[in-house]
Every structure is written in structure tokens, then in C-alpha cells.
Design a protein around this motif. Structure first.
Motif, mmCIF file in Angstrom:
data_model
loop_
_atom_site.group_PDB
_atom_site.id
_atom_site.type_symbol
_atom_site.label_atom_id
_atom_site.label_comp_id
_atom_site.label_asym_id
_atom_site.label_seq_id
_atom_site.Cartn_x
_atom_site.Cartn_y
_atom_site.Cartn_z
ATOM 1 N N ASN A 44 0.891 -1.125 0.031
ATOM 2 C CA ASN A 44 0.155 0.206 0.028
ATOM 3 C C ASN A 44 0.876 1.197 0.078
ATOM 4 O O ASN A 44 1.709 1.525 0.769
ATOM 5 C CB ASN A 44 -0.891 -0.071 1.258
ATOM 6 N N ALA A 45 0.556 2.111 -1.060
ATOM 7 C CA ALA A 45 1.493 3.312 -1.116
ATOM 8 C C ALA A 45 1.187 4.367 -0.015
ATOM 9 O O ALA A 45 2.222 4.900 0.468
ATOM 10 C CB ALA A 45 1.119 4.062 -2.424
ATOM 11 N N ASP A 46 -0.083 4.462 0.651
ATOM 12 C CA ASP A 46 -0.196 5.286 1.582
ATOM 13 C C ASP A 46 0.503 4.723 2.941
ATOM 14 O O ASP A 46 1.181 5.619 3.835
ATOM 15 C CB ASP A 46 -1.684 5.255 1.907
ATOM 16 N N TYR A 47 0.761 3.480 3.297
ATOM 17 C CA TYR A 47 1.481 3.254 4.225
ATOM 18 C C TYR A 47 2.778 3.320 4.007
ATOM 19 O O TYR A 47 3.348 3.677 5.169
ATOM 20 C CB TYR A 47 1.191 1.508 4.497
ATOM 21 N N ARG A 48 3.325 3.071 2.999
ATOM 22 C CA ARG A 48 4.669 3.128 2.600
ATOM 23 C C ARG A 48 5.199 4.764 3.004
ATOM 24 O O ARG A 48 6.135 5.062 3.569
ATOM 25 C CB ARG A 48 5.104 2.872 1.441
ATOM 26 N N ALA A 49 4.388 5.626 2.571
ATOM 27 C CA ALA A 49 4.563 7.080 2.646
ATOM 28 C C ALA A 49 4.659 7.349 4.104
ATOM 29 O O ALA A 49 5.227 8.354 4.450
ATOM 30 C CB ALA A 49 3.653 7.816 1.831
ATOM 31 N N ALA A 50 3.634 7.078 4.830
ATOM 32 C CA ALA A 50 3.186 7.279 6.203
ATOM 33 C C ALA A 50 4.518 6.758 7.138
ATOM 34 O O ALA A 50 4.943 7.513 8.057
ATOM 35 C CB ALA A 50 1.995 6.780 6.670
ATOM 36 N N ALA A 51 4.918 5.202 6.789
ATOM 37 C CA ALA A 51 6.059 4.993 7.639
ATOM 38 C C ALA A 51 7.281 5.598 7.204
ATOM 39 O O ALA A 51 8.109 5.821 7.969
ATOM 40 C CB ALA A 51 6.093 3.599 6.991
ATOM 41 N N ALA A 52 7.489 6.067 5.930
ATOM 42 C CA ALA A 52 8.770 6.785 5.837
ATOM 43 C C ALA A 52 8.758 8.046 6.524
ATOM 44 O O ALA A 52 9.721 8.675 6.926
ATOM 45 C CB ALA A 52 8.809 7.072 4.248
ATOM 46 N N HIS A 53 7.617 8.777 6.625
ATOM 47 C CA HIS A 53 7.493 9.960 7.368
ATOM 48 C C HIS A 53 7.778 10.175 8.874
ATOM 49 O O HIS A 53 8.644 10.794 9.210
ATOM 50 C CB HIS A 53 6.096 10.753 6.880
ATOM 51 N N ILE A 54 7.105 8.982 9.485
ATOM 52 C CA ILE A 54 7.204 8.956 10.760
ATOM 53 C C ILE A 54 8.724 8.461 11.236
ATOM 54 O O ILE A 54 9.314 9.183 12.067
ATOM 55 C CB ILE A 54 6.232 7.797 11.532
ATOM 56 N N THR A 55 9.297 7.431 10.369
ATOM 57 C CA THR A 55 10.701 7.227 10.411
ATOM 58 C C THR A 55 11.601 8.541 10.394
ATOM 59 O O THR A 55 12.527 8.691 11.113
ATOM 60 C CB THR A 55 11.091 6.093 9.521
ATOM 61 N N THR A 56 11.158 9.079 9.168
ATOM 62 C CA THR A 56 12.269 10.279 9.026
ATOM 63 C C THR A 56 12.173 11.481 10.209
ATOM 64 O O THR A 56 13.268 12.042 10.743
ATOM 65 C CB THR A 56 11.598 11.169 7.864
ATOM 66 N N ARG A 57 10.850 11.625 10.843
ATOM 67 C CA ARG A 57 10.871 12.548 11.799
ATOM 68 C C ARG A 57 11.444 12.103 13.334
ATOM 69 O O ARG A 57 12.165 13.000 13.908
ATOM 70 C CB ARG A 57 9.330 12.841 12.271
ATOM 71 N N LEU A 58 11.373 10.768 13.459
ATOM 72 C CA LEU A 58 12.294 10.288 14.472
ATOM 73 C C LEU A 58 13.924 10.257 14.240
ATOM 74 O O LEU A 58 14.161 10.584 15.247
ATOM 75 C CB LEU A 58 11.617 8.862 14.725
ATOM 76 N N ALA A 59 14.037 10.090 13.218
ATOM 77 C CA ALA A 59 15.668 10.294 12.980
ATOM 78 C C ALA A 59 16.018 11.690 12.988
ATOM 79 O O ALA A 59 17.267 11.773 13.678
ATOM 80 C CB ALA A 59 15.938 9.608 11.497
ATOM 81 N N GLU A 60 15.105 12.556 12.357
ATOM 82 C CA GLU A 60 15.774 13.963 12.902
ATOM 83 C C GLU A 60 15.720 14.214 14.058
ATOM 84 O O GLU A 60 16.680 15.284 14.465
ATOM 85 C CB GLU A 60 14.719 14.711 11.779
#
Length: 673
Positions: free
Chosen positions: A121-137
Motif C-alpha cells: 500500500n502506497a499510503d502506508y509506505r509514505a506514512a512509514a517513511a514520514h514517521i521514520t524521518t521525523r524520529l531520525a531527525e
């Protein structure tokens, strides 16, 4: 190269999943105080916290996690920080219900558990990438951060989805793997039952059909589902590498649990920076410490022999089996140190504080419902001290004696429908062969069928129904070069696409075994066959027999009754400088021990009869020295011979000649020299 050891962790890993969000904030300081008392060095945080970190789309609350990480750092506890992508929030599914997975029967799962995810699912992939990015930042350079923990136990409880998004993704995967529709038709054998395709767009996932579907299609879909989960892991890993350099990235495997047979850990082991594993005892009446050793050996092998970390196991009982007995006094420490003996750089648990609510409230924890005045807590504190004393073993590697071939793709193919006998269980064969080797006090490396096997004097193939020509050639070269090979029945039968190898069975192994199999002859429930030899004991087999024709192999045991009476049952083939054994029926422990004993003689492996049964002896060695682990799983004191003197690390005593190992205890000797 990415870092492969937890940043800032100078001792063995000891701790567990820490879920402070389940508790009032005034409990947190008590937690860290008790962590210090227990000797905790690392905890896993935030694995299921997405809904709290992002309570609404694009709205974040990191304050509580800031305070948790700062508090842990203040008290010297390192952090394995999770990306919470195994548990998307309710608001996400409300906005994107199509991200919930669909079964083969077309039923869409609902929100309310965990890991209910369509990985295409593209929406799941986008959301997962986004929360991972925020945590890493936010936390990529936090001083407490030792390790990134992506997702949780990929493949559990859902690995494959059969929705329309997955159908479109599957077609793209087929195009990338096979190229053309004609190549797919060839690989799948679609001429059978009129399943020919003229366009990739005609292909769907292997959904429910009136009778058995195409087995090669089902096998490819298992590969696709595994690859799709791995794509999502790699996506998150790459975000973390970019924004948090120098911190290794892992995800927790479940290598030896049959509940997680949907993941090809050989492939996953190449993608993580550090292999970690979860292991829970299956209390089904068998010797649980043998399965534990098998899990640890397999995990170490997936790590390429390098040190790894046991990221989860239980202090006592679990909560998800039909019956969940407590561990006996001393068993938790013995289980934990058995993993360390076989390569783990520590022992961690699910979880730190036992939950009062939710599905796992009866799962044991380091800090039980009863608090610190409990047996479990006292044993946790003792284990923390033991692991602190074992810090010198960090970086050493476990020494193995033999190799067992293991391939998840073969298991996937073996477990498809319409095989000659449903009583043949590839996992049962692997477990039984391993148990016999364990009882011969041989430490096992697991290996992919195409891996370099030259350093192992003995290689065992318990069940490899699917075997490529390259794997067959690899085994032939191994034997010709002087190795000893033992192969069990129904191995080498099909190629990578579940097509029977051309010619007589066992196609990929005919030459190395020096025989052909005219026909399989599975037995009915309760039927057995007797095996005889002129100069040795009779053996008994069940489940399976074969009409074996020697083509250079010599019969060692023959069938004495049944349809195959008079035919070879166990054979030995000299090839080049080595020897290949074949076992064409299902032997129990005693029968396999007789065969493997003969094969071990061929391999030049001396018997270790001086070691008592269920007293486990394993060695780790490296630049830091050589360490002998002795684990007594019995209720009787035991003695283990030492080839040289040394210092026992848990007691500080000197040891020489014979090492005393009390009932239920563990001893670890740093050998002199």
C-alpha cells in the motif's frame, strides 16, 4: 560500512522492551532505579508508539519520548529505539482502509491488533517513511541512542496480502524477476490445466480457487510477499542511515519459530547491520533447550558467524500458547546464557515491566506484577550480575563442528498442496536431525545450499525438496573435495520453480549420492518398516520408503519388509575424496544416531561420549581468548573435561582437569593460553 555494534554499549546487552507509555510518569523514575539495580544496559523503546507520537496526521507529540530517553541516558541505560511502523494508528486506517490486508478468501482484516498491514500500500509506505524521518531527525544523535529497531517481527502475524494493490505490485515484481509473460508461463508450467497467460495484466495473486491452484505461482507469491516486506525495511533503514549515521539498524527476526516461516532470513541477514532475534520456548513436551540451541545456531548462521543479539525472550511463561508453564528456578539464566554461548552479545526480554492491560498482560516480564519480592526479580538481578561478569566474551565467535543445510524457499515449496504424504514434515526432520547432532555434542552451523561448505567435515541435509542445479553441483564438489554428506529422503526433487528435475529422482543429487529413486512409497499412519544390515543393529522407519536403485552407492541397511523389501534403505557412496550417505525412510532418534555415527567416523569426528546427555558444551573464541561454556540442563551434578586449565568467570574460581557443573547451573571458563 555501517556500524555493526550498538553505539556506546561496552558490555553485553541486558534489558528488555520498555513501554513507559503504559504507565504514569511517576513510575518512570522507579523503573530506571530498578534497571540500575538489575544491571540493565539497554532497553527497546517506542516499538508500538505511533499513535502517541503522531496523534493526528502531521501533528506530533515527542515530549514524553524526549523525557524517557533523557532519563535513561541520565542513568546510563542505552536505547534501542523503534520505528513504530508495525502499528499504524486508528486515524491512519480510518483515512486509508485499503491499507488493511486482505486474505486469500477476499476478507479484509480490521484494526484492533498489530501488524495488520498491506505492505504494497502506497499510503502506508509514505506514512512509514514520514514517521521514520521525523524520529531520525529528532533522535538521530541523541546520546542514549545505541541502535535503531525498524518495525517489529516482520511476517507476524500477516506476511501476505491479496488485495488489488498487491496484484498490481505482484505484476511489477514478475516483470522485474521474469521479464516477460512467456517467461512466467515457462516458470509456472501454465500449459498444465490450461492456465496459460498472454499478458501479465491477466495475473492475480493466488487467491482462493475451487481446487488446488498453481504451485509455482503460490511459491513465487511467497517470494514476492517476503521481498515486499524487505523493500519496506530497506526504505526505513536507508532513511535512518542518512539521518543518523554511525548507528546500526536492525529488525528483530524469529528465525526458528515455525510461526514465522514466511521470511527468508538468508536474504534479510544481508540487509540488517546487526542480526537480532526473538526466541520463545515452545512447551509441547519436547526438550525445549534443544530447540533453543537450534534457534541460536540458526541466528548466528544468518549473521554469517558474527556476533548477534537475543533481543527478546521470556523471563518465565508466555501467554499465547494453549498452556503456558512457568520456567523452573534457574532456567531463565540457563536459557539466556545458552544463547550467549552460541554467539549472542547479550540477553534481552519482552518486556521490562509486566503489563496490567492488553493482550499480553499474562506474559512474564523482568519486573513481574508482584514486584521485586518475587523469584523472577531475584533471578533477573542475578542474571544481570552474571552477564556483567561475561563482558570479556564480547566479539568472540562460536566454534562449530558440522553444517546443516537450511533453505526457506524449499520449505515454502515443500508445504504447498498435493505432495506424496502429508505426514512428511520438513521441519520435523530438521528438528530430529539437529537433536541427534546435539546429543552427540556437536555444535551446528546452518548453511544455504549454495554456500561454501569446505570448512565443515560433515554436512547434513535433513529435508531439501527444492534444490537448484547449482546447489547440487556445490554438494558434489564438497564431497569430491573430501567432505562427508548425509541426505534424507525427498531432497533434490524440484528446481527453483517447483518443476521436477529432468530424469530420475533425486535429480539434483543423483550423481553425488550414486543412486536413483524409481518411485516414492509413503506409508500409511501406523505402518513401519524394518531395516537390516549383516553386521549391525536393525533400525525402524515410518512415514516414507522409496524404491532405491544403486548407481555406484553401496547398501548399508536394506528394507526387510513392506513393498520395498530387499531394496537398499540407507546407502553410502564414495566419490572423489569424500563420502555421501542417503537415508530413504524416516528414522527416529536411535536410527539416525546410528547413521550419523557412521558418517561422523567418515568425517573424522571423534565421539564425545565422556559428556553427559543434556550437558551442553560450546566454545567461543577470538582475539579476546577462548571461552568454554558448560550448561547443565539436568537435575544431577556433572563434570566436564577441560583440555587446559582456566578461570571460571561466574565464580572467579580456578578450574583444571574436570570442571564441576552443578545441577541446573552454568559455568564459563576462560581457558589459559
Amino acid at each position: 560500512m555501517p556500524e555493526t555494534t550498538p553505539r556506546g554499549l561496552t558490555r553485553l546487552a541486558f534489558g528488555g522492551d520498555y513501554n513507559p507509555e503504559q504507565w504514569p510518569e511517576d513510575v518512570w523514575r522507579e523503573d530506571v532505579r530498578l534497571m540500575r539495580e538489575a544491571g540493565v544496559t539497554m532497553v527497546s523503546v517506542g516499538i508500538f508508539s505511533w499513535a502517541l507520537l503522531e496523534p493526528a496526521p502531521g501533528e506530533y507529540d515527542f515530549g514524553w519520548l524526549d523525557r524517557v530517553l533523557d532519563l535513561l541516558h541520565e542513568h546510563g541505560v542505552r536505547v534501542d529505539l523503534g520505528t513504530p511502523t508495525a502499528a499504524p494508528p486508528a486515524w491512519f486506517y480510518r483515512a486509508h482502509p485499503e491499507a488493511l490486508p486482505v486474505t486469500e478468501q477476499g476478507v479484509r482484516h480490521e484494526f484492533g491488533s498489530r501488524a495488520a498491514i498491506c505492505h504494497s500500500n502506497a499510503d502506508y509506505r509514505a506514512a512509514a517513511a514520514h514517521i521514520t524521518t521525523r524520529l531520525a531527525e529528532r533522535y538521530g544523535d541523541h546520546p542514549a541512542l545505541a541502535l535503531w529497531h525498524v518495525h517489529n517481527e516482520y511476517g507476524v502475524p500477516v506476511s501476505a496480502c491479496y488485495c488489488d494493490s498487491c496484484a498490481a505490485h505482484f505484476r511489477r515484481w514478475l516483470r522485474a524477476v521474469h521479464g516477460t509473460v512467456d517467461a512466467v508461463n515457462e516458470a509456472w508450467g501454465t500449459a498444465f490445466w490450461g492456465q496459460h497467460y498472454t499478458d501479465l495484466e491477466q495475473i492475480n495473486p493466488p487467491r482462493a480457487t475451487p481446487t488446488v491452484g498453481n504451485p509455482a505461482q503460490a511459491l513465487d507469491y511467497r517470494r514476492f510477499a517476503d521481498a515486499t516486506m524487505r523493500e519496506n525495511f530497506v526504505m526505513e533503514r536507508d532513511v535512518l542511515h542518512r539521518l543518523s549515521p554511525g548507528v546500526p539498524v536492525t529488525t528483530n527476526f524469529m528465525t526458528a519459530l515455525s510461526q514465522c516461516d514466511s521470511v527468508d532470513y538468508w536474504a534479510w541477514g544481508r540487509e540488517v547491520d546487526l542480526v537480532t532475534n526473538d526466541h520463545y520456548l515452545i512447551t509441547d513436551g519436547r526438550r525445549t533447550h534443544v530447540n533453543l540451541a537450534m534457534a541460536a545456531d540458526l541466528t548466528r548462521s544468518v549473521a554469517g558467524g558474527a556476533p548477534w543479539i537475543l533481543l527478546e525472550h521470556s523471563t518465565s511463561g508466555v501467554n499465547w500458547q494453549p498452556r503456558n508453564p512457568a520456567k523452573a528456578p534457574g532456567q531463565m539464566a540457563r536459557n539466556s546464557l545458552a544463547h550467549v554461548a552460541r554467539g549472542s552479545e547479550g540477553a534481552m526480554f519482552f518486556q521490562w515491566r509486566q503489563s496490567r492491560r492488553g493482550a499480553e498482560k499474562f506474559h512474564s516480564a523482568m519486573l513481574p506484577h508482584g514486584g521485586t519480592d518475587t523469584r523472577v526479580w531475584r533471578e533477573v538481578v542475578e542474571l544481570g550480575a552474571s552477564l556483567d561478569a561475561l563482558a570479556p566474551v564480547r566479539g568472540t565467535r562460536t566454534e562449530a563442528d558440522v553444517a546443516v543445510l537450511w533453505d526457506w524457499h524449499s520449505w515454502w515449496a515443500q508445504n504447498l498442496a498435493w505432495r506424496p504424504s502429508e505426514d512428511h514434515d520438513a521441519r520435523e526432520r530438521a528438528d530430529t536431525f539437529y537433536e541427534v547432532l546435539y546429543d552427540r555434542h556437536l555444535t551446528v552451523d546452518f548453511a544455504h545450499p549454495e554456500a561454501d561448505l569446505s570448512r565443515h567435515p560433515l554436512v547434513v541435509v535433513p529435508a531439501l525438496y527444492l534444490m537448484t542445479e547449482a546447489a547440487g553441483a556445490n554438494l558434489r564438489g564438497y564431497v569430491e573435495g573430501g567432505g562427508t554428506l548425509v541426505v534424507s529422503y525427498f531432497s533434490g526433487i524440484v528446481d527453483a520453480h517447483d518443476a521436477v528435475h529432468a530424469g530420475a529422482h533425486p535429480g539434483a543429487l543423483r550423481d553425488v549420492l550414486g543412486l536413483t529413486v524409481e518411485e516414492f512409497s509413503p506409508l500409511l499412519p501406523g505402518e513401519t518398516v524394518r531395516l537390516t544390515r549383516p553386521d549391525g543393529p536393525d533400525l525402524s522407519g515410518d512415514v516414507w520408503t522409496e524404491f532405491v536403485v544403486p548407481r555406484g552407492a553401496e547398501p548399508v541397511w536394506s528394507y526387510a519388509d513392506g513393498l520395498t523389501a530387499g531394496r537398499p534403505a540407507v546407502t553410502r557412496h564414495r566419490l572423489g575424496a569424500g563420502t555421501a550417505w542417503y537415508v530413504s525412510t524416516r528414522l527416529g532418534h536411535e536410527g539416525l544416531d546410528a547413521v550419523l555415527g557412521r558418517a561422523a567416523e567418515d568425517a573424522g569426528i571423534a565421539p564425545r561420549a565422556e559428556l553427559p546427555r543434556d550437558v551442553e558444551v560450546v566454545r567461543r573464541s577470538g582475539t579476546g581468548g577462548t571461552y568454554l561454556f558448560a550448561l547443565n540442563h539436568t537435575a544431577t551434578d556433572a563434570k566436564v573435561p577441560l583440555e587446559t586449565s582456566g578461570t571460571e568467570l561466574l565464580t572467579g574460581e580456578r578450574a583444571a582437569g574436570r570442571l564441576a557443573v552443578p545441577a541446573g547451573a552454568v559455568r564459563v571458563v576462560r581457558l589459559d593460553g
